[in-house]
Design an enzyme around this catalytic site. Structure first.
Site, PDB file in Angstrom:
ATOM      1  N   ASP A 116      44.970 -34.195  11.831  1.00  0.00           N
ATOM      2  CA  ASP A 116      43.814 -34.557  12.654  1.00  0.00           C
ATOM      3  C   ASP A 116      43.935 -34.192  14.136  1.00  0.00           C
ATOM      4  O   ASP A 116      43.620 -35.019  15.015  1.00  0.00           O
ATOM      5  CB  ASP A 116      43.531 -36.054  12.526  1.00  0.00           C
ATOM      6  CG  ASP A 116      43.150 -36.463  11.113  1.00  0.00           C
ATOM      7  OD1 ASP A 116      43.064 -35.583  10.242  1.00  0.00           O
ATOM      8  OD2 ASP A 116      42.942 -37.663  10.893  1.00  0.00           O
ATOM      9  N   ASP A 129      39.426 -34.868   9.735  1.00  0.00           N
ATOM     10  CA  ASP A 129      38.434 -35.900   9.462  1.00  0.00           C
ATOM     11  C   ASP A 129      37.062 -35.238   9.541  1.00  0.00           C
ATOM     12  O   ASP A 129      36.763 -34.527  10.513  1.00  0.00           O
ATOM     13  CB  ASP A 129      38.535 -37.009  10.517  1.00  0.00           C
ATOM     14  CG  ASP A 129      39.222 -38.259  10.001  1.00  0.00           C
ATOM     15  OD1 ASP A 129      39.836 -38.209   8.928  1.00  0.00           O
ATOM     16  OD2 ASP A 129      39.148 -39.289  10.689  1.00  0.00           O
ATOM     17  N   HIS A 151      32.988 -41.072  15.022  1.00  0.00           N
ATOM     18  CA  HIS A 151      33.906 -40.005  15.398  1.00  0.00           C
ATOM     19  C   HIS A 151      33.952 -38.946  14.301  1.00  0.00           C
ATOM     20  O   HIS A 151      33.682 -39.221  13.135  1.00  0.00           O
ATOM     21  CB  HIS A 151      35.318 -40.551  15.637  1.00  0.00           C
ATOM     22  CG  HIS A 151      35.945 -41.140  14.408  1.00  0.00           C
ATOM     23  ND1 HIS A 151      35.633 -42.398  13.928  1.00  0.00           N
ATOM     24  CD2 HIS A 151      36.866 -40.638  13.531  1.00  0.00           C
ATOM     25  CE1 HIS A 151      36.325 -42.656  12.838  1.00  0.00           C
ATOM     26  NE2 HIS A 151      37.078 -41.600  12.554  1.00  0.00           N
ATOM     27  N   LYS A 203      38.843 -34.529   4.996  1.00  0.00           N
ATOM     28  CA  LYS A 203      38.949 -35.849   4.376  1.00  0.00           C
ATOM     29  C   LYS A 203      37.931 -36.794   5.000  1.00  0.00           C
ATOM     30  O   LYS A 203      37.383 -36.518   6.064  1.00  0.00           O
ATOM     31  CB  LYS A 203      40.364 -36.410   4.503  1.00  0.00           C
ATOM     32  CG  LYS A 203      40.887 -36.547   5.924  1.00  0.00           C
ATOM     33  CD  LYS A 203      42.363 -36.908   5.917  1.00  0.00           C
ATOM     34  CE  LYS A 203      42.927 -37.045   7.322  1.00  0.00           C
ATOM     35  NZ  LYS A 203      42.403 -38.221   8.058  1.00  0.00           N
ATOM     36  N   CYS A 213      46.661 -42.242  10.286  1.00  0.00           N
ATOM     37  CA  CYS A 213      46.625 -41.102   9.362  1.00  0.00           C
ATOM     38  C   CYS A 213      47.995 -40.450   9.169  1.00  0.00           C
ATOM     39  O   CYS A 213      48.316 -40.009   8.058  1.00  0.00           O
ATOM     40  CB  CYS A 213      45.585 -40.091   9.825  1.00  0.00           C
ATOM     41  SG  CYS A 213      43.911 -40.790   9.785  1.00  0.00           S
TER      42      CYS A 213
END
Length: 213
Positions: free
Chosen positions: A14, A52, A87, A112, A161
């Site tokens: 991420d 993300d 976000h 994801k 994460c």
């Protein structure tokens, strides 16, 4: 620690604009790890970056739960859901990977958190959905098919994460290592809790400078 190109992979978690200073969910010091990770990546023949990639109204957004605010925890039938500012919304600059991580360094980009009602911290499995199950993302099978047995995890955020990706890598049977100096946490004061989780799972903490080609 000497790297083995035949069995090692780097998992970059991420590195997206919304998690960096100025972003919607900025991780303190997150920008400090971008350049070192970009320098480390060429040492690995297999480099996976997670992204993300949430739809509007995602279950992790406080805005999707009237009366609740970011950084609260919401009790749901399948377990607690942390609530965050909106976000990494699909199609926005905040969801984009940082340009400092060049495309040529990446073998795979894994998106994801793409389902509205299911969050996904880990690169390997989604969080528990409404049915209480944690579906696989398919990453473990993909890595195994490439002969990978050891996974080095870095990126953002250490206590969410990165943590769950490393724990799930270990559970899937990989030797899991967190490149500790190339992570940053949302809540640094919870370090002892995260370290204890790593220790219980057999996740090893290493430093980027220890890794040799």
């Amino acid at each position: 620690m000497r790297l083995d190109p035949a069995r090692d992979a780097l998992l970059v978690v991420d590195l997206q604009h919304d998690f960096l200073p100025g972003g919607a969910l900025a991780v303190p010091g997150g920008d400090e790890v971008v350049a070192p990770i970009a320098r480390l990546a060429p040492a690995f023949p297999t480099v996976v970056a997670t992204q993300d990639f949430h739809p509007p109204g995602h279950v992790s957004f406080a805005s999707a739960h009237p009366g609740h605010r970011p950084y609260e925890s919401l009790a749901r039938p399948q377990g607690a859901q942390e609530l965050w500012p909106d976000h990494c919304v699909q199609g926005t600059r905040g969801a984009a990977l940082h340009e400092g991580l060049p495309d040529r360094a990446l073998t795979l980009v894994l998106r994801k958190g793409t389902r509205r009602e299911v969050d996904s911290y880990s690169a390997f499995r989604e969080n528990a959905g409404p049915d209480g199950r944690r579906p696989t993302t398919g990453l473990a099978a993909w890595l195994e098919a490439r002969g990978v047995r050891r996974v080095f995890v870095c990126g953002l955020a250490r206590d969410f994460c990165v943590r769950w990706s490393a724990l799930d890598a270990a559970e899937a049977g990989f030797e899991a290592c967190v490149v500790d100096d190339l992570t940053r946490a949302v809540f640094p004061e919870r370090r002892a809790e995260v370290d204890a989780a790593f220790a219980r799972a057999g996740v090893r903490l290493v430093a980027g400078r220890e890794l040799e080609r």
